[in-house]
Scaffold this active site. Structure first.
Site, PDB file in Angstrom:
ATOM      1  N   HIS A 100       0.844  -1.192   0.000  1.00 30.53           N
ATOM      2  CA  HIS A 100       0.000   0.000   0.000  1.00 30.53           C
ATOM      3  C   HIS A 100       0.881   1.245   0.000  1.00 30.53           C
ATOM      4  O   HIS A 100       2.099   1.162   0.199  1.00 30.53           O
ATOM      5  CB  HIS A 100      -0.927   0.022   1.220  1.00 30.53           C
ATOM      6  CG  HIS A 100      -0.212  -0.172   2.529  1.00 30.53           C
ATOM      7  ND1 HIS A 100       0.666   0.744   3.059  1.00 30.53           N
ATOM      8  CD2 HIS A 100      -0.237  -1.200   3.419  1.00 30.53           C
ATOM      9  CE1 HIS A 100       1.134   0.303   4.205  1.00 30.53           C
ATOM     10  NE2 HIS A 100       0.615  -0.896   4.449  1.00 30.53           N
TER      11      HIS A 100
HETATM   12  P1  TYD Z   1      -1.659  -2.533   7.590  1.00 23.95           P
HETATM   13  O1  TYD Z   1      -1.197  -1.124   7.712  1.00 23.95           O
HETATM   14  O2  TYD Z   1      -2.375  -2.927   6.341  1.00 23.95           O
HETATM   15  O3  TYD Z   1      -0.449  -3.530   7.827  1.00 23.95           O
HETATM   16  P2  TYD Z   1       0.900  -3.745   6.969  1.00 23.95           P
HETATM   17  O4  TYD Z   1       1.160  -2.531   6.181  1.00 23.95           O
HETATM   18  O5  TYD Z   1       1.956  -3.996   7.979  1.00 23.95           O
HETATM   19  O6  TYD Z   1       0.709  -4.972   6.132  1.00 23.95           O
HETATM   20  O7  TYD Z   1      -2.575  -2.856   8.860  1.00 23.95           O
HETATM   21  C1  TYD Z   1      -3.047  -4.151   9.136  1.00 23.95           C
HETATM   22  C2  TYD Z   1      -4.294  -4.021  10.004  1.00 23.95           C
HETATM   23  O8  TYD Z   1      -3.986  -3.404  11.257  1.00 23.95           O
HETATM   24  C3  TYD Z   1      -5.399  -3.188   9.360  1.00 23.95           C
HETATM   25  O9  TYD Z   1      -6.613  -3.872   9.529  1.00 23.95           O
HETATM   26  C4  TYD Z   1      -5.438  -1.922  10.152  1.00 23.95           C
HETATM   27  C5  TYD Z   1      -4.819  -2.267  11.475  1.00 23.95           C
HETATM   28  N1  TYD Z   1      -3.987  -1.153  11.996  1.00 23.95           N
HETATM   29  C6  TYD Z   1      -4.478  -0.369  13.033  1.00 23.95           C
HETATM   30  O10 TYD Z   1      -5.589  -0.567  13.540  1.00 23.95           O
HETATM   31  N2  TYD Z   1      -3.685   0.649  13.511  1.00 23.95           N
HETATM   32  C7  TYD Z   1      -2.469   0.923  12.993  1.00 23.95           C
HETATM   33  O11 TYD Z   1      -1.767   1.862  13.445  1.00 23.95           O
HETATM   34  C8  TYD Z   1      -1.981   0.115  11.896  1.00 23.95           C
HETATM   35  C9  TYD Z   1      -0.658   0.373  11.264  1.00 23.95           C
HETATM   36  C10 TYD Z   1      -2.781  -0.910  11.445  1.00 23.95           C
END
Ligand code: TYD
Length: 134
Positions: free
Chosen positions: A50
């Site tokens: 992303h």
């Molecule tokens: P995501 O940012 O997509 O993870 P990565 O980039 O590491 O693969 O986040 C994964 C899940 O965690 C998503 O459902 C949102 C949640 N999340 C939060 O609730 N708070 C946060 O600060 C972050 C980074 C993620």
């Protein structure tokens, strides 16, 4: 410099064990609004996939190692993080993947904004379209 770059942190060497630190708005070029960490990553897994419209981040490998792959729509750069005394600054609007996590690795991430799902671009073609029309 609003380009991805490695930021070296102070390293206080001590026979009792070393110490590094960063402070709000000091070593890193933004005010820290949020911290999160990624751990217990199974072998071969990827994280990320992303871009953020506004959020900027600083990523440190507190333990172990992993790769952060940054793509600006034109070129990809791989940053291998494997020490706790430096980190990677990631500006907004870079497509990001994290991969090759070593066993027991721990990624600490500090962010410039609160968590906001509306700040994410999770579709690569939407990302490239936005970049090309910027
Ligand atoms: P995501 O940012 O997509 O993870 P990565 O980039 O590491 O693969 O986040 C994964 C899940 O965690 C998503 O459902 C949102 C949640 N999340 C939060 O609730 N708070 C946060 O600060 C972050 C980074 C993620």
């Amino acid at each position: 410099m609003n380009q991805p770059h490695i930021i070296d942190l102070a390293k206080i060497l001590d026979k009792r064990g070393n110490l590094s630190f960063f402070e709000n708005d000091n070593q890193i070029p933004f005010e820290i609004k949020r911290s999160y960490w990624i751990y217990d990553v199974p072998g071969g897994e990827h994280r990320g996939g992303h871009a953020y419209k506004t959020n900027r981040e600083f990523i440190v490998a507190l333990s172990g190692s992993f790769d952060v792959v940054l793509d600006n729509g034109k070129e990809k750069k791989v940053f291998h993080l494997n020490r706790s005394y430096y980190g990677l600054y990631v500006p907004e609007m870079y497509w990001r993947e994290m991969e090759n996590f070593s066993t027991n690795s721990l990624a600490l991430i500090v962010a410039s904004t609160d968590y906001d799902e509306d700040d994410y671009i999770r579709d690569y073609s939407e990302y490239t379209e936005k970049i090309n029309n910027a």
